[in-house]
Design a protein around this motif. Structure first.
Motif, PDB file in Angstrom:
ATOM      1  N   VAL A 414       0.829  -1.214   0.000  1.00 14.70           N
ATOM      2  CA  VAL A 414       0.000   0.000   0.000  1.00 14.70           C
ATOM      3  C   VAL A 414       0.859   1.258   0.000  1.00 14.70           C
ATOM      4  O   VAL A 414       0.602   2.197  -0.756  1.00 14.70           O
ATOM      5  CB  VAL A 414      -0.941   0.004   1.230  1.00 14.70           C
ATOM      6  CG1 VAL A 414      -1.668   1.355   1.340  1.00 14.70           C
ATOM      7  CG2 VAL A 414      -1.949  -1.131   1.123  1.00 14.70           C
ATOM      8  N   THR A 415       1.909   1.280   0.827  1.00 15.15           N
ATOM      9  CA  THR A 415       2.664   2.528   1.025  1.00 15.15           C
ATOM     10  C   THR A 415       3.859   2.676   0.083  1.00 15.15           C
ATOM     11  O   THR A 415       4.354   3.785  -0.122  1.00 15.15           O
ATOM     12  CB  THR A 415       3.205   2.599   2.469  1.00 15.15           C
ATOM     13  OG1 THR A 415       4.178   1.559   2.663  1.00 15.15           O
ATOM     14  CG2 THR A 415       2.067   2.430   3.481  1.00 15.15           C
ATOM     15  N   GLY A 416       4.358   1.539  -0.433  1.00 19.17           N
ATOM     16  CA  GLY A 416       5.547   1.604  -1.287  1.00 19.17           C
ATOM     17  C   GLY A 416       6.848   1.551  -0.505  1.00 19.17           C
ATOM     18  O   GLY A 416       7.932   1.489  -1.097  1.00 19.17           O
ATOM     19  N   TYR A 417       6.785   1.578   0.817  1.00 22.18           N
ATOM     20  CA  TYR A 417       7.989   1.505   1.647  1.00 22.18           C
ATOM     21  C   TYR A 417       8.337   0.044   1.940  1.00 22.18           C
ATOM     22  O   TYR A 417       7.477  -0.726   2.368  1.00 22.18           O
ATOM     23  CB  TYR A 417       7.772   2.214   2.988  1.00 22.18           C
ATOM     24  CG  TYR A 417       7.788   3.722   2.915  1.00 22.18           C
ATOM     25  CD1 TYR A 417       8.991   4.415   2.888  1.00 22.18           C
ATOM     26  CD2 TYR A 417       6.591   4.440   2.923  1.00 22.18           C
ATOM     27  CE1 TYR A 417       9.005   5.802   2.842  1.00 22.18           C
ATOM     28  CE2 TYR A 417       6.595   5.833   2.882  1.00 22.18           C
ATOM     29  CZ  TYR A 417       7.808   6.502   2.833  1.00 22.18           C
ATOM     30  OH  TYR A 417       7.816   7.875   2.789  1.00 22.18           O
ATOM     31  N   LEU A 430       4.500   8.850   7.041  1.00 19.28           N
ATOM     32  CA  LEU A 430       3.365   8.619   6.144  1.00 19.28           C
ATOM     33  C   LEU A 430       2.395   9.797   6.091  1.00 19.28           C
ATOM     34  O   LEU A 430       1.475   9.802   5.269  1.00 19.28           O
ATOM     35  CB  LEU A 430       2.584   7.372   6.598  1.00 19.28           C
ATOM     36  CG  LEU A 430       3.364   6.041   6.675  1.00 19.28           C
ATOM     37  CD1 LEU A 430       2.490   4.962   7.299  1.00 19.28           C
ATOM     38  CD2 LEU A 430       3.840   5.627   5.291  1.00 19.28           C
ATOM     39  N   ARG A 460       0.267   9.509   2.888  1.00 15.54           N
ATOM     40  CA  ARG A 460       1.046   9.676   1.664  1.00 15.54           C
ATOM     41  C   ARG A 460       1.970   8.471   1.442  1.00 15.54           C
ATOM     42  O   ARG A 460       2.618   7.998   2.362  1.00 15.54           O
ATOM     43  CB  ARG A 460       1.900  10.954   1.778  1.00 15.54           C
ATOM     44  CG  ARG A 460       2.563  11.382   0.454  1.00 15.54           C
ATOM     45  CD  ARG A 460       3.497  12.556   0.687  1.00 15.54           C
ATOM     46  NE  ARG A 460       2.822  13.668   1.298  1.00 15.54           N
ATOM     47  CZ  ARG A 460       2.166  14.618   0.625  1.00 15.54           C
ATOM     48  NH1 ARG A 460       2.108  14.557  -0.695  1.00 15.54           N
ATOM     49  NH2 ARG A 460       1.593  15.616   1.263  1.00 15.54           N
ATOM     50  N   ARG A 461       2.000   7.976   0.192  1.00 13.34           N
ATOM     51  CA  ARG A 461       2.891   6.876  -0.161  1.00 13.34           C
ATOM     52  C   ARG A 461       4.325   7.376  -0.313  1.00 13.34           C
ATOM     53  O   ARG A 461       4.579   8.580  -0.322  1.00 13.34           O
ATOM     54  CB  ARG A 461       2.466   6.216  -1.477  1.00 13.34           C
ATOM     55  CG  ARG A 461       1.047   5.698  -1.518  1.00 13.34           C
ATOM     56  CD  ARG A 461       0.834   4.947  -2.822  1.00 13.34           C
ATOM     57  NE  ARG A 461      -0.506   5.142  -3.340  1.00 13.34           N
ATOM     58  CZ  ARG A 461      -1.579   4.455  -2.990  1.00 13.34           C
ATOM     59  NH1 ARG A 461      -1.457   3.492  -2.095  1.00 13.34           N
ATOM     60  NH2 ARG A 461      -2.751   4.714  -3.519  1.00 13.34           N
ATOM     61  N   LYS A 462       5.247   6.440  -0.519  1.00 12.95           N
ATOM     62  CA  LYS A 462       6.654   6.781  -0.715  1.00 12.95           C
ATOM     63  C   LYS A 462       6.844   7.655  -1.948  1.00 12.95           C
ATOM     64  O   LYS A 462       7.691   8.574  -1.964  1.00 12.95           O
ATOM     65  CB  LYS A 462       7.483   5.503  -0.842  1.00 12.95           C
ATOM     66  CG  LYS A 462       8.976   5.731  -1.052  1.00 12.95           C
ATOM     67  CD  LYS A 462       9.721   4.416  -1.196  1.00 12.95           C
ATOM     68  CE  LYS A 462      11.197   4.659  -1.469  1.00 12.95           C
ATOM     69  NZ  LYS A 462      11.954   3.387  -1.634  1.00 12.95           N
ATOM     70  N   TYR A 467      -3.511   9.025  -0.443  1.00 10.76           N
ATOM     71  CA  TYR A 467      -4.599   8.040  -0.532  1.00 10.76           C
ATOM     72  C   TYR A 467      -5.400   8.060   0.760  1.00 10.76           C
ATOM     73  O   TYR A 467      -4.901   8.416   1.827  1.00 10.76           O
ATOM     74  CB  TYR A 467      -4.036   6.636  -0.788  1.00 10.76           C
ATOM     75  CG  TYR A 467      -3.173   6.106   0.344  1.00 10.76           C
ATOM     76  CD1 TYR A 467      -3.705   5.270   1.327  1.00 10.76           C
ATOM     77  CD2 TYR A 467      -1.819   6.467   0.451  1.00 10.76           C
ATOM     78  CE1 TYR A 467      -2.919   4.819   2.368  1.00 10.76           C
ATOM     79  CE2 TYR A 467      -1.034   6.012   1.496  1.00 10.76           C
ATOM     80  CZ  TYR A 467      -1.590   5.177   2.440  1.00 10.76           C
ATOM     81  OH  TYR A 467      -0.820   4.730   3.483  1.00 10.76           O
ATOM     82  N   GLU A 492      -6.770   0.483   2.297  1.00 13.01           N
ATOM     83  CA  GLU A 492      -6.869   1.616   1.379  1.00 13.01           C
ATOM     84  C   GLU A 492      -8.296   1.730   0.848  1.00 13.01           C
ATOM     85  O   GLU A 492      -8.911   0.746   0.437  1.00 13.01           O
ATOM     86  CB  GLU A 492      -5.889   1.435   0.219  1.00 13.01           C
ATOM     87  CG  GLU A 492      -5.922   2.584  -0.763  1.00 13.01           C
ATOM     88  CD  GLU A 492      -4.942   2.417  -1.910  1.00 13.01           C
ATOM     89  OE1 GLU A 492      -4.929   3.290  -2.791  1.00 13.01           O
ATOM     90  OE2 GLU A 492      -4.190   1.413  -1.916  1.00 13.01           O
TER      91      GLU A 492
END
Length: 502
Positions: A414-417, A430, A460-462, A467, A492
């Protein structure tokens, strides 16, 4: 039809193998009468068959997977003919030791069935199947009970030769009725060992079987001579009492397998090692014949149950390497029967009693009990981690200070991290900035008062994309009520587009 015959055929074959394995210990009072063997050497003569019977279990387990039980049983019984005949002609301790060493093949055949039979049954029945096969241990009781009775009538030399008839019979039965189409495993022994030797469960199971099966074998080997020399019993009486010990332990083996199928096998082992700790302690006080009998029967109950339960765990933990693991675990069990009689003999020559040896059994069983508890709680933690890692919701765990301790794969999705990028940091990385400080004050106020908060929030994503998510934050406390962790779980809802400005 042939497939259905494998369980009874292999179980009866194990009976024969174990009958041969304990020829020397079963007939030792008669052999000793003729050859006048010193007490220290008696222990060696009766323990030597256990040595090869233990070491050979590893290659036999491997080759059973490669060639099938039909060939391994047939060849093993044919190979046993020579040492059995050699022992029947023995006129010295050296002859007995040489012949006895090769009798170990009879004990090594145990690895054949525990490797072969699970191929014919679903996993939920492996415990009871291996337990039924393990009833073949009764072969030691058959020899211990009947060999002295027959030897009293025809002499021990002729009694030993009678075993050759059984060996020939079962070599033929396995050749004609063994499964020619048994599923084969062709993975090299090196690859199989590489796949398991670093797994601590292998060595824990080996230790557990070292204690349970080792105590079974040790008492089987040592009881006939001990009951005659220590309590002054008649040879046949000592043989019958030893046979009772073996029968009880053997018939409880399928019970242990059934309990392992029905309940958590580790819980069953907790009871087993708790019992061995207690009964080993009882025997260490050199009790009367009545208390000694009670202690031995307690050992039989625990050892038999444990033997069945442990081989429920092997196919659960090692599906692809069951052959080599069965060999290693059963080999360690055999070695558990090799060393105790020698240790007891040495301790007796030094101290004049067996108390320290039985106390050692009690203490090692206690250490095993601690390890079983550790495995049980580690397994529960692993189950919890597996659930967390495979759940669809993103999960984030922080300590009481708000420092990230762990995240699951869904969090990264979901977050890209990546996990490595967020461990040790604050979840504020985040934040999107769309929630003001008053929002967070209210949120943490609810968590403090109610223990949790849930609601919709923008993060916030990476890559910078915002979102919407539905977030639940829970405070996790220990039994004393002290805050230990915060767990955040979120799903999400939708991306936040540029036009959505505060």
């Amino acid at each position: 039809m042939i497939r259905k015959l494998q369980l009874p055929l292999q179980t009866l074959s194990l009976v024969v193998g174990f009958m041969v394995w304990v020829i020397l210990s079963s007939l030792m009072p008669f052999i000793n009468e003729e050859l006048k063997i010193p007490p220290g050497q008696v222990a060696w003569v009766t323990a030597i068959p256990v040595l090869l019977g233990s070491v050979l279990r590893i290659p036999i387990g491997y080759y059973t997977n490669k060639f099938g039980a039909r060939w391994l049983f047939s060849i093993s019984f044919l190979l046993l003919l020579a040492p059995v005949y050699f022992i029947s002609q023995a006129a010295s301790v050296t002859n007995l030791i040489i012949g006895g060493f090769f009798l170990g093949i009879g004990g090594a055949v145990f690895s054949i069935g525990v490797t072969s039979l699970p191929k014919y049954y679903p996993k939920e029945k492996h415990g009871i199947v291996n337990g039924i096969y393990g009833v073949g241990n009764i072969g030691t009781a058959v020899s211990t009970f009947f060999a002295p009775v027959i030897a009293k009538e025809i002499g021990w030399h002729s009694t030993v030769q009678l075993y050759m008839i059984l060996l020939l019979l079962f070599a033929v039965l396995n050749f004609f009725f063994g499964d020619k189409h048994e599923q084969k495993v062709t993975t090299s022994v090196t690859e199989q060992i590489k796949g398991v030797y670093r797994n601590e469960k292998l060595w824990f199971l080996s230790l557990f079987y070292f204690i349970t099966f080792g105590s079974f074998v040790a008492f089987t080997v040592y009881l006939p001579s001990f009951l005659v020399s220590h309590f002054g019993l008649e040879k046949v009486d000592a043989g019958m009492r030893t046979a009772g010990f073996i029968a009880l332990a053997t018939f409880l083996r399928p019970v242990g397998g059934w309990l392992g199928d029905r309940y958590n096998p580790l819980k069953v082992l907790m009871v087993v090692f708790g019992g061995l700790t207690l009964f080993g302690l009882v025997l260490s006080f050199s009790p009367t014949i009545e208390l000694y009998t009670a202690g031995c029967l307690g050992i039989a109950i625990c050892a038999g149950t444990g033997n069945g339960t442990i081989f429920k765990l092997v196919p659960l933990y090692f599906t692809k390497q069951a052959g080599i693991v069965n060999g290693i675990v059963s080999a360690m069990g055999g070695l558990g029967g090799f060393f105790p009689p020698l240790l007891l003999s040495i301790l007796f020559s030094i101290t004049g009693h067996y108390a320290i040896g039985f106390m050692a059994l009690s203490e090692v069983a206690l250490a095993s009990l601690v390890l079983v508890f550790w495995m049980y709680y580690q397994e529960n933690l692993q189950v919890a981690k597996t659930i967390v890692d495979n759940t669809g919701e993103a999960i984030l765990i922080t300590d009481a200070r708000g420092i990230i301790q762990d995240v699951n794969p869904s969090f990264s999705k979901v977050t890209g991290y990546r996990k490595e990028e967020v461990l040790g940091k604050n979840p504020s990385i985040l934040r999107s900035g769309r929630q003001d400080s008053a929002f967070y004050q209210r949120m943490w106020g609810e968590i403090k008062n109610q223990g949790f908060w849930q609601g919709e929030i923008t993060n916030r994503r990476k890559n910078g994309e915002e979102y919407q998510q539905w977030l639940t934050i829970s405070a996790i406390k220990d039994e004393a009520g002290e805050l230990k962790y915060y767990a955040g779980m979120f799903t999400e809802l939708r991306p936040v587009h540029a036009e959505m400005t505060p």
